[in-house]
Design a protein around this motif. Structure first.
Motif, PDB file in Angstrom:
ATOM      1  N   ARG A   9       4.077   5.758  16.876  1.00  0.00           N
ATOM      2  CA  ARG A   9       4.085   4.948  15.665  1.00  0.00           C
ATOM      3  C   ARG A   9       3.600   5.794  14.487  1.00  0.00           C
ATOM      4  O   ARG A   9       2.932   6.805  14.678  1.00  0.00           O
ATOM      5  N   THR A  10       3.925   5.357  13.291  1.00  0.00           N
ATOM      6  CA  THR A  10       3.407   5.985  12.083  1.00  0.00           C
ATOM      7  C   THR A  10       2.612   4.952  11.298  1.00  0.00           C
ATOM      8  O   THR A  10       3.076   3.820  11.100  1.00  0.00           O
ATOM      9  N   VAL A  11       1.393   5.331  10.890  1.00  0.00           N
ATOM     10  CA  VAL A  11       0.542   4.441  10.099  1.00  0.00           C
ATOM     11  C   VAL A  11       0.198   5.129   8.788  1.00  0.00           C
ATOM     12  O   VAL A  11       0.360   6.344   8.643  1.00  0.00           O
ATOM     13  N   ASN A  12      -0.274   4.349   7.842  1.00  0.00           N
ATOM     14  CA  ASN A  12      -0.739   4.873   6.565  1.00  0.00           C
ATOM     15  C   ASN A  12      -2.254   4.720   6.498  1.00  0.00           C
ATOM     16  O   ASN A  12      -2.782   3.632   6.761  1.00  0.00           O
ATOM     17  N   VAL A  13      -2.936   5.801   6.164  1.00  0.00           N
ATOM     18  CA  VAL A  13      -4.396   5.765   6.070  1.00  0.00           C
ATOM     19  C   VAL A  13      -4.784   5.065   4.778  1.00  0.00           C
ATOM     20  O   VAL A  13      -4.302   5.417   3.699  1.00  0.00           O
ATOM     21  N   ILE A  14      -5.668   4.048   4.887  1.00  0.00           N
ATOM     22  CA  ILE A  14      -6.057   3.299   3.685  1.00  0.00           C
ATOM     23  C   ILE A  14      -7.539   3.435   3.363  1.00  0.00           C
ATOM     24  O   ILE A  14      -7.956   3.148   2.242  1.00  0.00           O
ATOM     25  N   ARG A  15      -8.351   3.880   4.335  1.00  0.00           N
ATOM     26  CA  ARG A  15      -9.787   3.972   4.058  1.00  0.00           C
ATOM     27  C   ARG A  15     -10.425   5.070   4.890  1.00  0.00           C
ATOM     28  O   ARG A  15     -10.251   5.113   6.101  1.00  0.00           O
ATOM     29  N   TYR A  16     -11.130   5.957   4.224  1.00  0.00           N
ATOM     30  CA  TYR A  16     -11.921   6.994   4.893  1.00  0.00           C
ATOM     31  C   TYR A  16     -13.278   6.374   5.211  1.00  0.00           C
ATOM     32  O   TYR A  16     -14.006   5.951   4.312  1.00  0.00           O
ATOM     33  N   VAL A  17     -13.626   6.301   6.507  1.00  0.00           N
ATOM     34  CA  VAL A  17     -14.852   5.607   6.899  1.00  0.00           C
ATOM     35  C   VAL A  17     -16.029   6.564   6.975  1.00  0.00           C
ATOM     36  O   VAL A  17     -17.014   6.413   6.256  1.00  0.00           O
ATOM     37  N   THR A  18     -15.916   7.580   7.843  1.00  0.00           N
ATOM     38  CA  THR A  18     -17.032   8.517   7.981  1.00  0.00           C
ATOM     39  C   THR A  18     -16.561   9.805   8.645  1.00  0.00           C
ATOM     40  O   THR A  18     -15.679   9.770   9.512  1.00  0.00           O
ATOM     41  N   PRO A  19     -17.117  10.949   8.259  1.00  0.00           N
ATOM     42  CA  PRO A  19     -16.750  12.202   8.935  1.00  0.00           C
ATOM     43  C   PRO A  19     -17.411  12.280  10.306  1.00  0.00           C
ATOM     44  O   PRO A  19     -18.476  11.701  10.534  1.00  0.00           O
ATOM     45  N   LEU A  20     -16.770  12.988  11.212  1.00  0.00           N
ATOM     46  CA  LEU A  20     -17.350  13.279  12.523  1.00  0.00           C
ATOM     47  C   LEU A  20     -17.784  14.743  12.486  1.00  0.00           C
ATOM     48  O   LEU A  20     -17.022  15.641  12.831  1.00  0.00           O
ATOM     49  N   PRO A  27     -12.985  16.221  11.645  1.00  0.00           N
ATOM     50  CA  PRO A  27     -12.197  15.001  11.821  1.00  0.00           C
ATOM     51  C   PRO A  27     -13.000  13.822  11.274  1.00  0.00           C
ATOM     52  O   PRO A  27     -14.190  13.946  10.978  1.00  0.00           O
ATOM     53  N   ALA A  28     -12.345  12.687  11.121  1.00  0.00           N
ATOM     54  CA  ALA A  28     -13.027  11.542  10.517  1.00  0.00           C
ATOM     55  C   ALA A  28     -12.565  10.255  11.171  1.00  0.00           C
ATOM     56  O   ALA A  28     -11.469  10.171  11.734  1.00  0.00           O
ATOM     57  N   ILE A  29     -13.410   9.253  11.096  1.00  0.00           N
ATOM     58  CA  ILE A  29     -12.978   7.906  11.432  1.00  0.00           C
ATOM     59  C   ILE A  29     -12.365   7.310  10.177  1.00  0.00           C
ATOM     60  O   ILE A  29     -12.958   7.367   9.090  1.00  0.00           O
ATOM     61  N   ALA A  30     -11.168   6.767  10.314  1.00  0.00           N
ATOM     62  CA  ALA A  30     -10.458   6.217   9.171  1.00  0.00           C
ATOM     63  C   ALA A  30      -9.764   4.923   9.583  1.00  0.00           C
ATOM     64  O   ALA A  30      -9.450   4.716  10.758  1.00  0.00           O
ATOM     65  N   GLU A  31      -9.522   4.074   8.602  1.00  0.00           N
ATOM     66  CA  GLU A  31      -8.801   2.828   8.844  1.00  0.00           C
ATOM     67  C   GLU A  31      -7.371   2.975   8.347  1.00  0.00           C
ATOM     68  O   GLU A  31      -7.126   3.570   7.289  1.00  0.00           O
ATOM     69  N   ALA A  32      -6.439   2.419   9.116  1.00  0.00           N
ATOM     70  CA  ALA A  32      -5.030   2.475   8.732  1.00  0.00           C
ATOM     71  C   ALA A  32      -4.530   1.091   8.345  1.00  0.00           C
ATOM     72  O   ALA A  32      -5.229   0.082   8.492  1.00  0.00           O
ATOM     73  N   ASP A  33      -3.302   1.044   7.855  1.00  0.00           N
ATOM     74  CA  ASP A  33      -2.748  -0.222   7.379  1.00  0.00           C
ATOM     75  C   ASP A  33      -2.389  -1.198   8.487  1.00  0.00           C
ATOM     76  O   ASP A  33      -1.943  -2.313   8.208  1.00  0.00           O
ATOM     77  N   ASP A  34      -2.585  -0.799   9.755  1.00  0.00           N
ATOM     78  CA  ASP A  34      -2.431  -1.754  10.853  1.00  0.00           C
ATOM     79  C   ASP A  34      -3.762  -2.394  11.231  1.00  0.00           C
ATOM     80  O   ASP A  34      -3.864  -3.100  12.232  1.00  0.00           O
ATOM     81  N   GLU A  35      -4.811  -2.092  10.424  1.00  0.00           N
ATOM     82  CA  GLU A  35      -6.153  -2.657  10.562  1.00  0.00           C
ATOM     83  C   GLU A  35      -6.925  -2.097  11.756  1.00  0.00           C
ATOM     84  O   GLU A  35      -7.975  -2.629  12.118  1.00  0.00           O
ATOM     85  N   PHE A  36      -6.438  -1.013  12.354  1.00  0.00           N
ATOM     86  CA  PHE A  36      -7.162  -0.353  13.432  1.00  0.00           C
ATOM     87  C   PHE A  36      -7.910   0.861  12.880  1.00  0.00           C
ATOM     88  O   PHE A  36      -7.527   1.432  11.853  1.00  0.00           O
ATOM     89  N   LEU A  37      -8.954   1.254  13.600  1.00  0.00           N
ATOM     90  CA  LEU A  37      -9.677   2.479  13.281  1.00  0.00           C
ATOM     91  C   LEU A  37      -9.140   3.617  14.136  1.00  0.00           C
ATOM     92  O   LEU A  37      -8.810   3.432  15.321  1.00  0.00           O
ATOM     93  N   TYR A  38      -9.084   4.806  13.543  1.00  0.00           N
ATOM     94  CA  TYR A  38      -8.581   5.987  14.236  1.00  0.00           C
ATOM     95  C   TYR A  38      -9.505   7.174  13.994  1.00  0.00           C
ATOM     96  O   TYR A  38     -10.197   7.235  12.971  1.00  0.00           O
TER      97      TYR A  38
END
Length: 265
Positions: A9-20, A27-38
């Motif tokens: 699948r392809t998602v769009n990143v909408i929010r940068y949450v925190t760096p790892l 790398p970072a934890i980020a939220e995508a437009d499918d409302e999941f965290l990656y």
């Protein structure tokens, strides 16, 4: 593409949450437009798109073999994303990563695998050691296991250091037939007593068609980004032939692993 072959699948990143920050490539934890965290792996990080290619190929081969891997997706990063980020290092990374990146589903609440706490059976340990020998994955050591326990099951993560032959394309045929000497440091090697059985089973699963299908989903823009003369299809074919050659010569890396295991137990 055949339904049996992987499709991302392809998602769009909408929010940068925190760096790892435990990862050298930020790398970072980020939220995508499918409302999941990656866990977002950036194309602009240290090893660039080659780490993303190794992550994709290694992860999808592991999944095809029945091992547990969080979902891998393509992640689009817009040019406007991160303009308000106050950390200059992170802002530079985001600017260098505009476009198509790779992300792995974030396993919320997962804990790092600790061999002193969780004991795996010999078959699963052998499967993971065999996989890492095939992929030449140097990053599954006691110091950094790159395995998580989530919902009481073992999940594999982070294959970006695998397939290191692609950082220098010279003599890839020779590299495909080399033993994987770094297996001596593998966290699961002492338990891996069923490598020959796993070898027969896994080679029956990883058909040429499946390998071609997995390598086929690597984006063309990633393949040619650092290429001086080879086309995307030429580089794609090298990945395919490297893996097929390595499987055909698997007795070499199995013997190396068995010898290293005997030296440790």
């Amino acid at each position: 593409m055949d339904d049996q072959l992987p499709q991302l699948r392809t998602v769009n990143v909408i929010r940068y949450v925190t760096p790892l920050r435990e990862g050298g490539s930020l790398p970072a934890i980020a939220e995508a437009d499918d409302e999941f965290l990656y866990v977002l792996k950036f194309r602009g990080a240290g090893q660039g798109v080659k780490a993303l290619i190794a992550e994709l190929i290694g992860g999808e081969i592991a999944r095809a073999l029945g091992l547990k891997i969080p979902e891998i997706v393509f992640a689009n990063l817009d040019a406007a994303f991160g303009r308000t980020e106050p950390d200059e290092e992170i802002q530079d990374l985001l600017k260098a990563s505009v476009g198509l990146n790779l992300a792995i589903h974030f396993l919320s609440g997962a804990i790092t695998f600790d061999p002193a706490v969780t004991t795996l059976d010999a078959k699963l340990a052998s499967q993971i050691v065999w996989l890492d020998c095939l992929l030449t994955n140097v990053d599954r050591t006691p110091r950094n296991t790159n395995m998580l326990i989530w919902h009481k099951e073992l999940w594999l993560i982070d294959h970006g250091a695998a397939l290191y032959f692609h950082h220098s394309w010279q003599n890839w045929e020779e590299q495909a037939k080399r033993p994987f000497v770094q297996v001596k440091d593998h966290v699961l090697l002492p338990l891996a007593s069923e490598l020959e059985t796993v070898d027969r089973e896994f080679k029956a699963i990883l058909t040429p068609e499946l390998i071609k299908g997995i390598v086929g989903i690597v984006p063309e823009e990633w393949l040619i980004k650092d290429s001086e003369s080879e086309t995307a299809e030429e580089l794609r074919e090298i990945y395919i032939q490297f893996l097929l050659t390595r499987m055909a010569s698997s007795d070499i890396f199995i013997k190396e692993a068995q010898h290293a295991r005997e030296s440790r137990i």
